[in-house]
Scaffold this motif. Structure first.
Motif, PDB file in Angstrom:
ATOM      1  N   ALA A 167       0.713  -1.322  -0.017  1.00  0.00           N
ATOM      2  CA  ALA A 167       0.060   0.018   0.202  1.00  0.00           C
ATOM      3  C   ALA A 167       0.938   1.161  -0.114  1.00  0.00           C
ATOM      4  O   ALA A 167       0.345   2.448  -0.448  1.00  0.00           O
ATOM      5  N   ALA A 168       2.115   1.103   0.528  1.00  0.00           N
ATOM      6  CA  ALA A 168       3.081   2.321   0.513  1.00  0.00           C
ATOM      7  C   ALA A 168       3.290   2.842  -0.843  1.00  0.00           C
ATOM      8  O   ALA A 168       3.737   4.057  -1.137  1.00  0.00           O
ATOM      9  N   ASN A 169       2.937   2.051  -1.901  1.00  0.00           N
ATOM     10  CA  ASN A 169       2.921   2.428  -3.457  1.00  0.00           C
ATOM     11  C   ASN A 169       1.933   3.222  -3.853  1.00  0.00           C
ATOM     12  O   ASN A 169       1.986   3.871  -4.996  1.00  0.00           O
ATOM     13  N   PHE A 170       0.908   3.393  -3.152  1.00  0.00           N
ATOM     14  CA  PHE A 170      -0.231   4.027  -3.463  1.00  0.00           C
ATOM     15  C   PHE A 170      -0.221   5.669  -3.289  1.00  0.00           C
ATOM     16  O   PHE A 170       0.610   5.971  -2.439  1.00  0.00           O
ATOM     17  N   ALA A 171      -0.873   6.437  -4.189  1.00  0.00           N
ATOM     18  CA  ALA A 171      -0.754   7.787  -3.920  1.00  0.00           C
ATOM     19  C   ALA A 171      -1.334   8.335  -2.444  1.00  0.00           C
ATOM     20  O   ALA A 171      -2.348   7.693  -2.030  1.00  0.00           O
ATOM     21  N   GLY A 172      -0.732   9.200  -1.842  1.00  0.00           N
ATOM     22  CA  GLY A 172      -1.086   9.539  -0.384  1.00  0.00           C
ATOM     23  C   GLY A 172      -0.779   8.833   0.640  1.00  0.00           C
ATOM     24  O   GLY A 172      -0.945   9.189   1.956  1.00  0.00           O
ATOM     25  N   VAL A 173       0.184   7.919   0.290  1.00  0.00           N
ATOM     26  CA  VAL A 173       0.730   6.672   1.488  1.00  0.00           C
ATOM     27  C   VAL A 173       2.323   6.934   1.459  1.00  0.00           C
ATOM     28  O   VAL A 173       2.958   7.042   0.392  1.00  0.00           O
ATOM     29  N   VAL A 174       2.747   7.223   2.644  1.00  0.00           N
ATOM     30  CA  VAL A 174       4.186   7.356   2.806  1.00  0.00           C
ATOM     31  C   VAL A 174       4.926   6.111   3.482  1.00  0.00           C
ATOM     32  O   VAL A 174       4.415   5.721   4.849  1.00  0.00           O
ATOM     33  N   GLY A 175       5.690   5.565   2.876  1.00  0.00           N
ATOM     34  CA  GLY A 175       6.761   4.653   3.619  1.00  0.00           C
ATOM     35  C   GLY A 175       8.142   5.335   4.379  1.00  0.00           C
ATOM     36  O   GLY A 175       7.918   5.821   4.999  1.00  0.00           O
ATOM     37  N   ARG A 186      -1.491  10.649   4.041  1.00  0.00           N
ATOM     38  CA  ARG A 186      -1.639  12.107   4.055  1.00  0.00           C
ATOM     39  C   ARG A 186      -1.255  12.825   5.165  1.00  0.00           C
ATOM     40  O   ARG A 186      -1.876  14.004   5.840  1.00  0.00           O
ATOM     41  N   GLY A 187       0.049  12.781   5.779  1.00  0.00           N
ATOM     42  CA  GLY A 187       0.579  13.517   6.850  1.00  0.00           C
ATOM     43  C   GLY A 187      -0.005  12.879   8.217  1.00  0.00           C
ATOM     44  O   GLY A 187       0.267  13.519   9.112  1.00  0.00           O
ATOM     45  N   ASN A 188      -0.846  12.036   8.252  1.00  0.00           N
ATOM     46  CA  ASN A 188      -1.509  11.478   9.764  1.00  0.00           C
ATOM     47  C   ASN A 188      -0.669  10.640  10.417  1.00  0.00           C
ATOM     48  O   ASN A 188       0.183  10.021   9.672  1.00  0.00           O
ATOM     49  N   SER A 189      -0.882  10.641  11.699  1.00  0.00           N
ATOM     50  CA  SER A 189      -0.032   9.562  12.539  1.00  0.00           C
ATOM     51  C   SER A 189      -0.785   8.287  11.848  1.00  0.00           C
ATOM     52  O   SER A 189      -1.709   8.171  11.518  1.00  0.00           O
ATOM     53  N   PRO A 190       0.375   7.232  11.948  1.00  0.00           N
ATOM     54  CA  PRO A 190      -0.302   5.891  11.706  1.00  0.00           C
ATOM     55  C   PRO A 190      -1.226   5.263  12.769  1.00  0.00           C
ATOM     56  O   PRO A 190      -1.922   4.344  12.282  1.00  0.00           O
ATOM     57  N   LYS A 228      -9.404 -10.262  -2.265  1.00  0.00           N
ATOM     58  CA  LYS A 228      -9.340  -8.881  -2.752  1.00  0.00           C
ATOM     59  C   LYS A 228     -10.033  -8.060  -1.303  1.00  0.00           C
ATOM     60  O   LYS A 228     -10.936  -8.415  -0.949  1.00  0.00           O
ATOM     61  N   SER A 229      -9.406  -6.978  -1.191  1.00  0.00           N
ATOM     62  CA  SER A 229      -9.579  -6.263  -0.114  1.00  0.00           C
ATOM     63  C   SER A 229      -9.420  -4.760  -0.426  1.00  0.00           C
ATOM     64  O   SER A 229      -8.874  -4.520  -1.452  1.00  0.00           O
ATOM     65  N   ASP A 230     -10.024  -3.697   0.664  1.00  0.00           N
ATOM     66  CA  ASP A 230     -10.127  -2.329   0.438  1.00  0.00           C
ATOM     67  C   ASP A 230      -9.072  -1.483   1.265  1.00  0.00           C
ATOM     68  O   ASP A 230      -8.832  -2.059   2.165  1.00  0.00           O
ATOM     69  N   PHE A 231      -8.578  -0.590   0.480  1.00  0.00           N
ATOM     70  CA  PHE A 231      -7.707   0.276   1.301  1.00  0.00           C
ATOM     71  C   PHE A 231      -8.225   1.688   0.874  1.00  0.00           C
ATOM     72  O   PHE A 231      -8.415   2.328   0.065  1.00  0.00           O
ATOM     73  N   MET A 232      -8.529   2.528   2.026  1.00  0.00           N
ATOM     74  CA  MET A 232      -9.119   3.915   1.947  1.00  0.00           C
ATOM     75  C   MET A 232      -8.291   4.678   2.707  1.00  0.00           C
ATOM     76  O   MET A 232      -7.639   4.598   3.853  1.00  0.00           O
ATOM     77  N   THR A 233      -8.115   6.088   2.310  1.00  0.00           N
ATOM     78  CA  THR A 233      -7.326   7.172   2.523  1.00  0.00           C
ATOM     79  C   THR A 233      -7.757   8.365   3.074  1.00  0.00           C
ATOM     80  O   THR A 233      -7.405   9.213   3.670  1.00  0.00           O
ATOM     81  N   SER A 234      -9.259   8.489   2.983  1.00  0.00           N
ATOM     82  CA  SER A 234     -10.189   9.784   3.487  1.00  0.00           C
ATOM     83  C   SER A 234     -11.474   9.569   2.960  1.00  0.00           C
ATOM     84  O   SER A 234     -12.131   8.789   2.160  1.00  0.00           O
ATOM     85  N   ALA A 235     -12.281  10.161   3.859  1.00  0.00           N
ATOM     86  CA  ALA A 235     -13.646  10.384   3.674  1.00  0.00           C
ATOM     87  C   ALA A 235     -14.211   8.971   3.349  1.00  0.00           C
ATOM     88  O   ALA A 235     -15.159   8.747   2.528  1.00  0.00           O
ATOM     89  N   PHE A 236     -13.937   8.139   4.027  1.00  0.00           N
ATOM     90  CA  PHE A 236     -14.592   6.881   3.896  1.00  0.00           C
ATOM     91  C   PHE A 236     -16.016   6.640   4.347  1.00  0.00           C
ATOM     92  O   PHE A 236     -16.453   7.372   5.127  1.00  0.00           O
ATOM     93  N   PRO A 237     -16.708   5.477   3.933  1.00  0.00           N
ATOM     94  CA  PRO A 237     -18.147   5.621   4.093  1.00  0.00           C
ATOM     95  C   PRO A 237     -18.446   5.405   5.557  1.00  0.00           C
ATOM     96  O   PRO A 237     -17.919   5.205   6.342  1.00  0.00           O
ATOM     97  N   ALA A 238     -19.702   5.699   5.737  1.00  0.00           N
ATOM     98  CA  ALA A 238     -20.391   5.769   7.206  1.00  0.00           C
ATOM     99  C   ALA A 238     -20.100   4.452   7.954  1.00  0.00           C
ATOM    100  O   ALA A 238     -20.097   4.363   9.377  1.00  0.00           O
ATOM    101  N   GLN A 239     -19.814   3.369   7.484  1.00  0.00           N
ATOM    102  CA  GLN A 239     -19.793   2.129   8.265  1.00  0.00           C
ATOM    103  C   GLN A 239     -18.443   1.944   8.843  1.00  0.00           C
ATOM    104  O   GLN A 239     -18.229   1.062   9.724  1.00  0.00           O
ATOM    105  N   LEU A 654       3.034   1.621 -12.759  1.00  0.00           N
ATOM    106  CA  LEU A 654       2.397   2.636 -12.067  1.00  0.00           C
ATOM    107  C   LEU A 654       3.440   3.563 -11.393  1.00  0.00           C
ATOM    108  O   LEU A 654       4.384   3.397 -10.839  1.00  0.00           O
ATOM    109  N   VAL A 655       2.775   4.700 -11.677  1.00  0.00           N
ATOM    110  CA  VAL A 655       3.593   6.027 -11.021  1.00  0.00           C
ATOM    111  C   VAL A 655       2.593   6.880 -10.174  1.00  0.00           C
ATOM    112  O   VAL A 655       1.588   7.231 -10.644  1.00  0.00           O
ATOM    113  N   THR A 656       3.082   6.986  -9.116  1.00  0.00           N
ATOM    114  CA  THR A 656       2.274   7.954  -8.041  1.00  0.00           C
ATOM    115  C   THR A 656       3.044   8.731  -7.378  1.00  0.00           C
ATOM    116  O   THR A 656       4.410   8.504  -7.147  1.00  0.00           O
ATOM    117  N   THR A 657       2.390  10.145  -7.345  1.00  0.00           N
ATOM    118  CA  THR A 657       3.181  11.262  -6.731  1.00  0.00           C
ATOM    119  C   THR A 657       2.224  11.635  -5.622  1.00  0.00           C
ATOM    120  O   THR A 657       1.056  11.915  -6.193  1.00  0.00           O
TER     121      THR A 657
END
Length: 804
Positions: A167-175, A186-190, A228-239, A654-657
């Motif tokens: 997941a560290a390869n996805f945009a918005g994630v920092v390894g 996105r700059g948040n604490s883990p 197959k699993s989900d990874f979300m970084t912001s404004a995730f659904p109400a559940q 895959l190119v992410t920035t």
């Protein structure tokens, strides 16, 4: 822990692995079976008569239709990567590309179809997320989300089969931490991350993973059992609730319910065996189980030395799932994960001329021990043609123990004595339940609602010992019970093929401090007429309770102790996201996101200082800061770009920035960089696979990463020398920037298809250029100087896997 291997030791490991997995076969098999079930995406009702056909040259005659149970089966599917087209009248067509078909394992692929808004004969929406391999299982996740599968965890260079590192390869994630897989979003604490498994809220799923973090050196999750699993970084659904940064929603796959299949695997992460299959010939139920033991632990028992001395990581884990059909419309499952890990970090054995361990210290002997276990039971049922319900309940337990001995050396630097300096035991047991219903009123309207409960028993103890003055300080000492209740509902409306909207709410009540939080969640999506692009907006308020160790920190008041953090309320986060997504071609996708996140009610000290809890979470131990109040604020904003070519014709890239800023204010009112404000991240990945004669495949995968340097708090050398320990200038917190992080990883892979089995082997060449990336700077009282500790140098990691 990630030790450093010498090249000679690595060659020993490769030879041992090859001997362990030699297999003789004279005839290659050219086909395999592909089967599964097709259901409605909301109600999970089996769909009868769905057309499933293979795409590609010479494959037009291969296909099937679903029976009365929604099941399909296609025999004699050629080995390699295949494409499946699933279509049904009144539903949106799905195209499932790059399905890896091997001789050693049947492909069991379940599909959920989305009902079309317009009542036409057949709907094909090119930009529909269900035709996109990154589409989430959760159709309510409109922004800042993507799915992943185990093929990606094994394919990406440097991932080592670990979902977090992948997941560290996805945009918005920092390894950027070679020794741990903490997820910084996105700059948040883990610590702002939420982990779920099969709908159950679970603790940190990593070996050597502490109660105050969400990462560790080695994942306890087994890629061979994940679906197959989900990874979300912001404004995730109400559940999803009780998180401010992101969500890892893990799904376990079912075992093969028709055929017994076995697996043996050896790699740096461990020696592993797995099995799956039906309980009997006439049973529709299945089991799936995988067990792993640390590679270095096995070699230590055999007397093979790998240059790690006494610091040998010992760990083992077990992942499993049992699925049992219950009648025609229900399924009963039992699943679990458990592991134990231990290591002796002995400074007394350290090489003082090169004592630069990422984990231990030459001044202490440390003995950390960890145990984590999760077991859950789920029952799901299609209540009617329009309603689906699922109930999951489970228990999770963590036990973390550690002792540190301070070392005394003579003038020749030999250890002549040792004294206990600190110790701790953190034990938690959580009883959880999650009930959810999904109702499709018609083609346009869907309602998802549910309730969750997490009841936690905690037993926390930690003390610092000051032998020189004959006293100690107890930081934590409590046995208590807390309960978090959560409620959610979301209504989704599809106006037509182009416009859809959803409105939801999440509410939670924490009985520790008797506080409520109500959170609206909103989403809007527009797909223009050409069907190749989409525009999405997302907004949500998200609240998170404080870490249990923070709430129970003791404050010494005279001869008594007070719990000055017990009344801390939720930390609150407002998420605003805009997403543009375009399918440039069938296999090439561009995605851009802009976001703003406002954090409030952040715990800070009562007196003016630079401390704020949003900077914690990446270390092994708790901060133990007392007398906190919810008066801190923070903000994260930035832009993320993704250009991805899905695997086709033998290659992908895959190119992410990410360009972002992460700032906060402590109780002194000064705006500063957070500990995670690296400002920019760039990941470039790519790979090519060649099909060779006689069922052989060879692939090369490359990853290049550069990350902006984090900001550190400078050391006060004079005070450190005077006190004999590291002292930092807190008034200048996070003001000194390190140099940027740079790393290149290369993965070489080989696959051989035999008659009824598959052999895979790979070599990961991590940090190929041997870049010296700074891990930390600290004070060494022995040398009376500041030392720099660097991260992992060049590190080869072999891997062999055999399925049959």
């Amino acid at each position: 822990m990630t030790p450093l291997l010498h090249t000679r030791s690595t060659l020993k490991f490769v030879l041992f692995s090859i001997l362990f997995l030699i297999y003789n076969s004279l005839f290659a098999q050219s086909t395999q079976t592909l089967r599964g079930r097709v259901t409605d995406g909301v109600s999970k009702t089996p769909l009868i008569g769905v057309s499933i056909r293979m795409a590609g040259d010479g494959l037009a005659t291969l296909g099937s239709t679903t029976d009365e149970h929604g099941d399909y089966r296609i025999d004699k599917v050629p080995l390699g990567r295949q494409t499946l087209i699933v279509s049904y009248i009144g539903y949106e067509t799905q195209t499932l590309a790059n399905i890896l078909v091997t001789a050693g394992k049947e492909v069991v692929l379940d599909v959920s179809l989305q009902e079309a808004v317009s009542e036409l004969t057949e709907i094909v929406v090119t930009s529909d997320s269900h035709s996109d391999k990154t589409a989430t299982n959760n159709e309510l996740a409109l922004v800042s989300s993507r799915a992943f599968n185990t093929d990606e965890t094994k394919r990406y260079a440097g991932a080592l089969g670990d979902p977090s590192r992948m997941a560290a390869n996805f945009a918005g994630v920092v390894g950027g931490n070679d020794g741990r897989n903490d997820i910084v979003v996105r700059g948040n604490s883990p610590t702002g991350m939420l982990w779920q498994m099969e709908g159950l809220n679970i603790p940190n799923p990593n070996h050597f993973g502490t109660l105050v973090s969400t990462g560790g050196p080695v994942s306890m999750l087994n890629a061979n059992t994940l679906g197959k699993s989900d990874f979300m970084t912001s404004a995730f659904p109400a559940q999803y609730g009780n998180a401010t940064a992101g969500v890892f929603d893990l799904a376990l796959r079912n075992g093969n319910n028709e055929k017994t299949e076995l697996m043996a695997q050896a790699g740096f992460n461990g020696f592993e065996v797995g099995a799956e299959g039906p309980f009997s010939k006439n049973s529709k139920g299945s089991y799936l189980v995988n067990y792993r033991y640390s590679t270095l632990g096995v070699f230590k028992a055999l007397g093979i030395e790998f240059g790690t001395g006494t610091a040998t990581p010992l760990y083992q884990d077990l992942n499993f799932k049992i699925a049992l059909p219950s009648g025609k419309k229900g399924t009963f499952t039992v699943f679990g994960m458990g592991g134990a890990s231990a290591i002796d970090l002995k400074g007394s054995d350290a090489d003082l001329d090169n004592a630069k361990s990422l984990y231990g210290s030459e001044n202490y002997d440390s003995y950390p021990r960890y145990k984590t276990g999760v077991i859950g039971v789920a029952y799901e049922r299609t209540v009617s043609a329009k309603t689906f319900a699922r109930l999951v309940a489970g228990i999770s337990h963590t036990n973390e123990q550690f002792t540190n001995d301070s070392l005394v050396r003579d003038e020749t630097q030999q250890v002549i004595n040792k004294y206990l300096s600190n110790e701790g035991k953190f034990a938690t047991t959580k009883y959880s339940a999650n009930f959810q219903t999904r109702t499709k009123f018609n083609r346009r309207n869907t309602l998802v609602s549910g309730v969750m409960m997490d009841l936690s028993n905690v037993d926390l103890y930690q003390r610092d010992v000051f032998t020189n003055v004959g006293t100690d300080t107890v930081r934590l000492h409590v046995k208590d019970r807390t309960t978090l209740y959560q409620f959610h509902t979301t209504w989704r409306h599809r106006f037509n093929e182009h416009w859809s909207a959803q409105a939801g709410a999440h509410a939670q009540y924490y009985d520790l401090n008797k506080q409520w939080a109500v959170e609206p969640r909103l989403g809007l999506q527009f797909i223009p007429g050409d069907g190749k692009q989409s525009f999405s907006l997302g907004y949500g308020i998200h609240n998170q309770a404080q870490n249990i160790t923070t709430s129970y920190v003791q404050t010494r008041v005279g001869d008594k102790s007070a719990l000055t953090n017990l009344d801390l309320g939720f930390t609150t986060s407002h998420h605003f996201v805009f997403t543009y997504d375009r399918n440039i071609t069938e296999h090439l996708r561009f995605k851009g996101e802009a976001y703003y996140q406002a954090l409030s009610n952040v715990p800070v000290e009562r007196n003016a200082s630079s401390f704020a809890s949003i900077n914690s979470g990446i270390s092994f131990g708790p901060t133990n800061t007392d007398s906190l109040v919810n008066k801190g604020v923070g903000k994260n904003y930035g832009v993320e770009l993704t250009l991805e070519r899905f695997f086709n014709q033998g290659y992908y890239f895959l190119v992410t920035t990410s360009l972002f800023n992460s700032r906060y204010e402590g109780s002194d009112g000064i705006e500063r960089n957070t500990a995670y404000n690296v400002k920019h991240v760039l990941n470039v990945l790519g790979g090519k696979e060649w099909a060779l004669p006689q069922g052989k495949f060879f692939s090369v995968n490359l990853k290049v990463t550069t990350i902006g340097g984090p900001y550190l708090t400078p050391l006060d050398l004079e005070e450190s020398q005077a006190r004999g320990r590291a002292v930092y200038r807190d008034s200048e917190a996070y003001s000194v920037r390190q140099k940027s992080y740079f790393r290149v990883d290369l993965r070489l892979s080989y696959r051989q298809e035999y008659k009824r089995s598959t052999l895979e082997a790979s070599l990961d060449l991590q940090n190929l250029t041997n870049s010296q990336n700074i891990f930390s700077q600290t004070y060494n009282p022995r040398t009376n100087s500041v030392i720099t500790i660097y991260q992992q140098p060049f590190f080869p990691v072999p891997y062999v896997r055999f399925t049959f």
